[in-house]
Design a protein around this motif. Structure first.
Motif, PDB file in Angstrom:
ATOM      1  N   ALA A   2      13.111   8.278 -10.531  1.00 40.11           N
ATOM      2  CA  ALA A   2      13.292   8.026  -9.106  1.00 40.11           C
ATOM      3  C   ALA A   2      12.203   7.093  -8.599  1.00 40.11           C
ATOM      4  CB  ALA A   2      13.260   9.344  -8.337  1.00 40.11           C
ATOM      5  N   ILE A   3      12.583   6.215  -7.688  1.00 42.59           N
ATOM      6  CA  ILE A   3      11.615   5.305  -7.094  1.00 42.59           C
ATOM      7  C   ILE A   3      10.648   6.100  -6.221  1.00 42.59           C
ATOM      8  CG2 ILE A   3      11.301   3.347  -5.543  1.00 42.59           C
ATOM      9  CD1 ILE A   3      14.068   2.381  -6.355  1.00 42.59           C
ATOM     10  N   LYS A   4       9.375   5.780  -6.340  1.00 44.09           N
ATOM     11  CA  LYS A   4       8.358   6.440  -5.527  1.00 44.09           C
ATOM     12  C   LYS A   4       8.015   5.557  -4.330  1.00 44.09           C
ATOM     13  CE  LYS A   4       6.371   9.140  -9.287  1.00 44.09           C
ATOM     14  NZ  LYS A   4       7.477   8.892 -10.227  1.00 44.09           N
ATOM     15  N   PHE A   5       7.926   6.181  -3.173  1.00 40.82           N
ATOM     16  CA  PHE A   5       7.542   5.479  -1.958  1.00 40.82           C
ATOM     17  C   PHE A   5       6.321   6.154  -1.355  1.00 40.82           C
ATOM     18  CE2 PHE A   5      12.101   4.504  -2.234  1.00 40.82           C
ATOM     19  CZ  PHE A   5      12.073   3.124  -2.087  1.00 40.82           C
ATOM     20  N   ILE A   6       5.374   5.343  -0.920  1.00 40.28           N
ATOM     21  CA  ILE A   6       4.154   5.797  -0.264  1.00 40.28           C
ATOM     22  C   ILE A   6       4.055   5.041   1.050  1.00 40.28           C
ATOM     23  CG2 ILE A   6       1.635   5.936  -0.419  1.00 40.28           C
ATOM     24  CD1 ILE A   6       2.105   5.529  -3.552  1.00 40.28           C
ATOM     25  N   ALA A   7       3.801   5.747   2.149  1.00 43.38           N
ATOM     26  CA  ALA A   7       3.707   5.063   3.444  1.00 43.38           C
ATOM     27  C   ALA A   7       2.831   5.859   4.393  1.00 43.38           C
ATOM     28  CB  ALA A   7       5.089   4.862   4.050  1.00 43.38           C
ATOM     29  N   GLY A   8       2.194   5.144   5.295  1.00 37.93           N
ATOM     30  CA  GLY A   8       1.371   5.782   6.309  1.00 37.93           C
ATOM     31  C   GLY A   8       0.373   4.791   6.867  1.00 37.93           C
ATOM     32  N   PRO A   9      -0.380   5.187   7.879  1.00 37.76           N
ATOM     33  CA  PRO A   9      -1.362   4.281   8.468  1.00 37.76           C
ATOM     34  C   PRO A   9      -2.538   4.049   7.542  1.00 37.76           C
ATOM     35  CG  PRO A   9      -1.565   6.462   9.428  1.00 37.76           C
ATOM     36  CD  PRO A   9      -0.352   6.502   8.543  1.00 37.76           C
ATOM     37  N   CYS A  10      -3.202   2.913   7.706  1.00 38.75           N
ATOM     38  CA  CYS A  10      -4.333   2.599   6.844  1.00 38.75           C
ATOM     39  C   CYS A  10      -5.394   3.685   6.933  1.00 38.75           C
ATOM     40  CB  CYS A  10      -4.919   1.247   7.246  1.00 38.75           C
ATOM     41  SG  CYS A  10      -6.327   0.746   6.243  1.00 38.75           S
ATOM     42  N   VAL A  11      -5.753   4.053   8.160  1.00 40.91           N
ATOM     43  CA  VAL A  11      -6.820   5.020   8.375  1.00 40.91           C
ATOM     44  C   VAL A  11      -6.348   6.069   9.381  1.00 40.91           C
ATOM     45  CG1 VAL A  11      -7.908   3.685  10.239  1.00 40.91           C
ATOM     46  CG2 VAL A  11      -9.307   5.236   8.871  1.00 40.91           C
ATOM     47  N   ILE A  12      -6.895   7.255   9.298  1.00 45.10           N
ATOM     48  CA  ILE A  12      -6.603   8.292  10.283  1.00 45.10           C
ATOM     49  C   ILE A  12      -7.279   7.890  11.592  1.00 45.10           C
ATOM     50  CG2 ILE A  12      -6.929  10.709  10.905  1.00 45.10           C
ATOM     51  CD1 ILE A  12      -6.987  11.362   7.899  1.00 45.10           C
ATOM     52  N   GLU A  13      -6.458   7.528  12.572  1.00 47.17           N
ATOM     53  CA  GLU A  13      -6.984   7.127  13.877  1.00 47.17           C
ATOM     54  C   GLU A  13      -6.978   8.297  14.851  1.00 47.17           C
ATOM     55  OE1 GLU A  13      -4.874   3.736  15.362  1.00 47.17           O
ATOM     56  OE2 GLU A  13      -4.956   2.664  13.447  1.00 47.17           O
ATOM     57  N   VAL A 178       4.502   2.180 -12.044  1.00 45.31           N
ATOM     58  CA  VAL A 178       3.747   1.046 -11.508  1.00 45.31           C
ATOM     59  C   VAL A 178       4.206   0.805 -10.077  1.00 45.31           C
ATOM     60  CG1 VAL A 178       3.281  -1.425 -11.672  1.00 45.31           C
ATOM     61  CG2 VAL A 178       3.293  -0.016 -13.734  1.00 45.31           C
ATOM     62  N   VAL A 179       3.254   0.876  -9.175  1.00 43.94           N
ATOM     63  CA  VAL A 179       3.507   0.775  -7.746  1.00 43.94           C
ATOM     64  C   VAL A 179       3.123  -0.617  -7.263  1.00 43.94           C
ATOM     65  CG1 VAL A 179       2.885   1.720  -5.476  1.00 43.94           C
ATOM     66  CG2 VAL A 179       3.008   3.245  -7.476  1.00 43.94           C
ATOM     67  N   MET A 180       3.922  -1.161  -6.361  1.00 44.84           N
ATOM     68  CA  MET A 180       3.561  -2.413  -5.696  1.00 44.84           C
ATOM     69  C   MET A 180       3.010  -2.098  -4.313  1.00 44.84           C
ATOM     70  SD  MET A 180       3.388  -5.687  -5.888  1.00 44.84           S
ATOM     71  CE  MET A 180       2.732  -6.824  -4.670  1.00 44.84           C
ATOM     72  N   ASN A 216       8.495   0.440  -9.989  1.00 46.08           N
ATOM     73  CA  ASN A 216       9.269   1.651  -9.657  1.00 46.08           C
ATOM     74  C   ASN A 216       8.554   2.511  -8.611  1.00 46.08           C
ATOM     75  OD1 ASN A 216       7.243   2.604 -11.345  1.00 46.08           O
ATOM     76  ND2 ASN A 216       8.624   3.056 -13.043  1.00 46.08           N
ATOM     77  N   GLY A 217       7.646   1.883  -7.884  1.00 46.24           N
ATOM     78  CA  GLY A 217       6.990   2.520  -6.751  1.00 46.24           C
ATOM     79  C   GLY A 217       6.608   1.448  -5.737  1.00 46.24           C
ATOM     80  N   PHE A 218       6.580   1.844  -4.466  1.00 51.51           N
ATOM     81  CA  PHE A 218       6.285   0.884  -3.402  1.00 51.51           C
ATOM     82  C   PHE A 218       5.381   1.543  -2.369  1.00 51.51           C
ATOM     83  CE2 PHE A 218      10.279  -0.243  -5.314  1.00 51.51           C
ATOM     84  CZ  PHE A 218      10.126  -1.598  -5.562  1.00 51.51           C
ATOM     85  N   PHE A 219       4.328   0.832  -1.993  1.00 52.00           N
ATOM     86  CA  PHE A 219       3.286   1.317  -1.089  1.00 52.00           C
ATOM     87  C   PHE A 219       3.306   0.459   0.173  1.00 52.00           C
ATOM     88  CE2 PHE A 219      -0.910   1.203   0.680  1.00 52.00           C
ATOM     89  CZ  PHE A 219      -1.611   2.343   0.311  1.00 52.00           C
ATOM     90  N   PHE A 220       3.450   1.110   1.316  1.00 47.53           N
ATOM     91  CA  PHE A 220       3.467   0.394   2.589  1.00 47.53           C
ATOM     92  C   PHE A 220       2.518   1.077   3.567  1.00 47.53           C
ATOM     93  CE2 PHE A 220       7.865   0.225   0.937  1.00 47.53           C
ATOM     94  CZ  PHE A 220       8.012  -1.139   0.770  1.00 47.53           C
TER      95      PHE A 220
END
Length: 250
Positions: A2-13, A178-180, A216-220
């Motif tokens: 399964a494709i892995k997705f990572i997302a969230g704000p750069c820093v905890i504001e 491998v995540v982009m 097979n992974g994506f980081f936003f």
């Protein structure tokens, strides 16, 4: 896989920002059947300027991340900068991330691996994909069972990065995941008067190009109003644009 997705704000504001992003990620997961991992940093220890916002720190930041999990049921990822941070972070998150500039720091990688959590090692801006064999081996020998490698571009002269997408298949020879990193790869490091600039309009193209090379992974990094973000404002994707992009990558 399964494709892995990572997302969230750069820093905890703020708690309000984490809540807004967590709510949207949970909704996307329900709609698309994904399992986007929530990412935010409790301390951005590698900011350009001494006056740049860094975050709430370890103790408060981990509590805020725990609240995101409790409220929205999301898995968590955060990064560490010092080896002593690994143990307390490992008690809270599912994935411990090694920042790109620190991927050769043996004690840091080993400490993360010894937590038993997934370790995501970001490729340094000065390394090739094939070079990531060595950080991977450090983590594996230290006992990590699940190790990801992440592409985030290479230094290209001053204040610029370039992505050599051949690094992705090279790293797939080393690690199964491998995540982009589609947002940090559009950075213009230090190019905005004491902070990092960037070109978020290229984020979707980075993602699709990486998919073509086998990622097979994506980081936003995402934010409801990126231009008001306290870190990496120029690179973060608008939160409202995330679902369409994720759907196009499935």
């Amino acid at each position: 896989m399964a494709i892995k997705f990572i997302a969230g704000p750069c820093v905890i504001e703020s708690a309000e920002l984490l809540d807004a992003v967590g709510e949207r990620l949970a909704a996307i997961n329900r709609t698309l059947g994904t399992e986007i991992i929530f990412k935010a940093s409790f301390d951005k220890a590698n900011r350009t300027s001494i006056s740049s916002f860094r975050g709430p720190g370890l103790e408060k930041g981990l509590q805020m991340l725990s609240d995101v999990r409790a409220k929205w049921g999301l898995r968590l990822l955060t990064d560490i900068h010092e080896s002593w941070q690994a143990a307390p972070v490992g008690e809270v998150v599912d994935v411990i991330q090694i920042p790109a500039f620190l991927c050769r720091q043996t004690d840091l990688v080993v400490a993360a691996a010894r937590t038993g959590k997934t370790v995501n090692v970001k490729k340094a801006q000065f390394l090739s994909g094939a070079d990531m064999r060595y950080p991977y081996e450090k983590a594996r020998e230290a006992g990590a069972g699940d190790i990801w490698l992440t592409e985030r571009g290479n230094s290209f002269g001053y204040n610029n990065l370039v992505v050599d997408f051949r690094n992705i298949p090279d790293m797939l020879k080393i690690a199964p995941t491998v995540v982009m990193d589609c947002t940090h790869s559009v950075q213009r490091p230090g190019a905005a008067g004491g902070k990092t600039g960037g070109n978020r309009e290229f984020v979707p193209a980075m993602a699709h190009a990486a998919k073509a090379f086998g990622a097979n992974g994506f980081f936003f990094e995402v934010h409801p109003d990126p231009d008001k973000g306290l870190s990496d404002a120029a690179n973060m994707l608008r939160l409202d644009d995330l679902e369409t992009l994720v759907k196009s990558l499935l």
